[in-house]
Design a protein around this motif. Structure first.
Motif, short mmCIF file in Angstrom:
data_model
loop_
_atom_site.label_atom_id
_atom_site.label_comp_id
_atom_site.label_asym_id
_atom_site.label_seq_id
_atom_site.Cartn_x
_atom_site.Cartn_y
_atom_site.Cartn_z
N VAL A 38 0.81 -1.22 0.00
CA VAL A 38 0.00 0.00 0.00
C VAL A 38 0.84 1.28 0.00
O VAL A 38 0.32 2.36 -0.26
CB VAL A 38 -0.95 0.03 1.21
CG1 VAL A 38 -1.96 -1.11 1.12
CG2 VAL A 38 -0.19 -0.03 2.53
N ARG A 39 2.15 1.16 0.28
CA ARG A 39 2.96 2.38 0.38
C ARG A 39 4.43 2.04 0.20
O ARG A 39 4.87 0.93 0.50
CB ARG A 39 2.75 3.04 1.75
CG ARG A 39 3.46 4.38 1.94
CD ARG A 39 2.98 5.07 3.22
NE ARG A 39 3.37 4.35 4.42
CZ ARG A 39 4.55 4.53 5.05
NH1 ARG A 39 5.43 5.38 4.56
NH2 ARG A 39 4.82 3.87 6.17
N GLY A 40 5.18 3.02 -0.33
CA GLY A 40 6.62 2.85 -0.47
C GLY A 40 7.35 4.12 -0.10
O GLY A 40 6.82 5.23 -0.26
N GLU A 41 8.57 3.95 0.38
CA GLU A 41 9.41 5.10 0.72
C GLU A 41 10.87 4.65 0.63
O GLU A 41 11.27 3.73 1.35
CB GLU A 41 9.11 5.60 2.12
CG GLU A 41 9.94 6.82 2.53
CD GLU A 41 9.61 7.30 3.92
OE1 GLU A 41 10.36 8.14 4.45
OE2 GLU A 41 8.60 6.83 4.50
N GLY A 42 11.63 5.29 -0.24
CA GLY A 42 13.02 4.89 -0.41
C GLY A 42 13.13 3.47 -0.90
O GLY A 42 12.55 3.10 -1.92
#
Length: 431
Positions: A38-42
């Motif tokens: 549902v989400r990504g970061e880096g």
């Protein structure tokens, strides 16, 4: 590219059932249990249950998931102007200028939205430039999935189902074409197969237009290539009037620890194709060549792509180049990739079934075999699923699907790379 697909084994999942209805059953999913992100970061991805995973696979977000500068460039340009390519657009022009300058061997660009489109354009360019139709590829390659480009996928050497395509055994040292051959003699054996393919195309009336390959043979499993093969193959191609198409969709944009995969193997291409990482999630690909080759293609086709060469693509594409340069991601891929590869190679002879570790930069393959030395695809798949359970997302690849494929975003932190090694040890000890 080879994907991992499996049927869930823990009972019906409502989201899987919705997906099957919406997409039609058979659309690929990774792992033995589908993963809902549902989400990504880096270099991090987060599941619907809030669990964090280290992304060791995705090269589309090459500068990291949700990079704030990429997000800002997308939003700012879309809020200002986005059109098709039949108006002047400074951002798109700037991207073509910067891309070809980085490649050093090209001058002009044709933008598109996917690697498949860009490869088809490259094939058409080569055919127009040479007046011939014959294309030679490797026997375990993947360059795209439409009818024209898909004809190249995993075509066995000697197969003549497509009159204008021939494949050759991909060059490697681990399983040499002729057992016992090494070095120059092995390179010559592979070049001889290339010559035979060229001559067969000519004898069949197709002529010879181009040799197409990924310079680091990504989908073939990143094999170690006989040292002089590329130079000898290039000389042969040009002797017979053909062009060299370098598919840099996976190898390029710093992935291999240099800007381009062809820099690693001493190859000077005539046409270069880039894709996935160019837009860090925005659909963007390019086919680049000398200006005369590109202009002949434009004159004979009047090619137009509604969504390509747009202000949005230009703005985002230029920002991706900025981030790679300013954050030192090519150098990071080179140094961290070398450290990770060396650490994995230390496990050779100690990790059951681990036959080889190879690759360049932050693109590695760990190959597994069974007790008899045969490629062990089930083991590789089991390891990938076990790594997922340990919080690390990888895939399988290679000619036998027996390689654990390691291809993280270029921003992978060193601490996550070290944690991956610990997880690798855990799963290989039990899976």
């Amino acid at each position: 590219m080879t994907g991992i697909s499996a049927t869930p084994n823990s009972g019906p999942d409502p989201l899987v059932e919705r997906r099957d209805r919406a997409f039609g059953r058979g659309a690929k999913l990774f792992y033995d249990e589908p993963l809902h992100l549902v989400r990504g970061e880096g270099a991090s991805l987060f599941g619907a249950d809030g669990r964090r995973y280290v992304d060791m696979y995705n090269n589309v977000p090459c500068v990291g998931h949700a990079h704030p500068r990429i997000v800002d460039a997308m939003a700012r340009q879309q809020a200002t102007l986005n059109t098709h390519s039949r108006y002047l657009s400074e951002p798109a022009i700037a991207l073509a200028e910067r891309l070809t300058a980085l490649q050093r061997v090209t001058e002009s660009a044709v933008f598109s939205c996917s690697g498949t489109e860009a490869i088809e354009i490259a094939m058409r360019m080569a055919r127009m430039a040479t007046g011939a139709r014959g294309i030679v590829c490797s026997d375990h390659t993947y360059h795209g999935n439409n009818t024209v480009v898909g004809a190249l996928t995993n075509l066995p050497a000697g197969d003549k189902r497509h009159a204008d395509v021939r494949s050759i055994p991909f060059p490697e040292t681990l399983r040499p074409l002729v057992p016992g051959l090494t070095g120059e003699a092995l390179a010559d054996a592979y070049v001889a197969r290339l010559l035979a393919a060229i001559e067969d195309l000519k004898a069949g009336g197709q002529g010879f237009a181009a040799l197409i390959l990924c310079p680091i043979l990504a989908n073939e499993g990143l094999p170690d290539i006989p040292e002089t093969f590329m130079a000898k193959a290039a000389a042969l191609v040009r002797e017979h009037g053909g062009l060299i198409i370098a598919d840099e969709v996976q190898a390029g944009y710093g992935r291999s620890g240099t800007w381009w995969g062809y820099d690693h193997v001493g190859l000077t291409p005539d046409i270069v194709v880039t894709g996935k990482p160019m837009g860090a999630g925005l659909p963007l690909a390019a086919t680049t060549a000398k200006r005369a080759v590109v202009e002949r293609f434009r004159a004979e086709t009047r090619y137009f792509n509604t969504f390509a060469a747009s202000p949005l693509q230009g703005a985002v594409g230029c920002t991706v180049l900025d981030v790679i340069k300013e954050e030192g991601l090519v150098e990071h891929a080179r140094t961290l990739g070398a450290e990770l590869k060396a650490a994995l190679r230390q496990r050779l002879g100690l990790t059951p079934g681990l036959l080889d570790v190879r690759g360049k930069g932050l693109f590695l393959a760990a190959e597994f075999v069974d007790a008899d030395g045969n490629p062990d695809a089930p083991r590789a798949f089991a390891l990938v699923c076990a790594l997922r359970e340990n919080g690390f997302l990888t895939s399988v690849d290679g000619a036998f699907n027996n390689c654990v494929k390691i291809r993280p975003p270029l921003v992978l932190p060193r601490e996550d790379a070290l944690a991956f090694l610990d997880a690798f040890d855990r799963v290989t000890a039990h899976a």
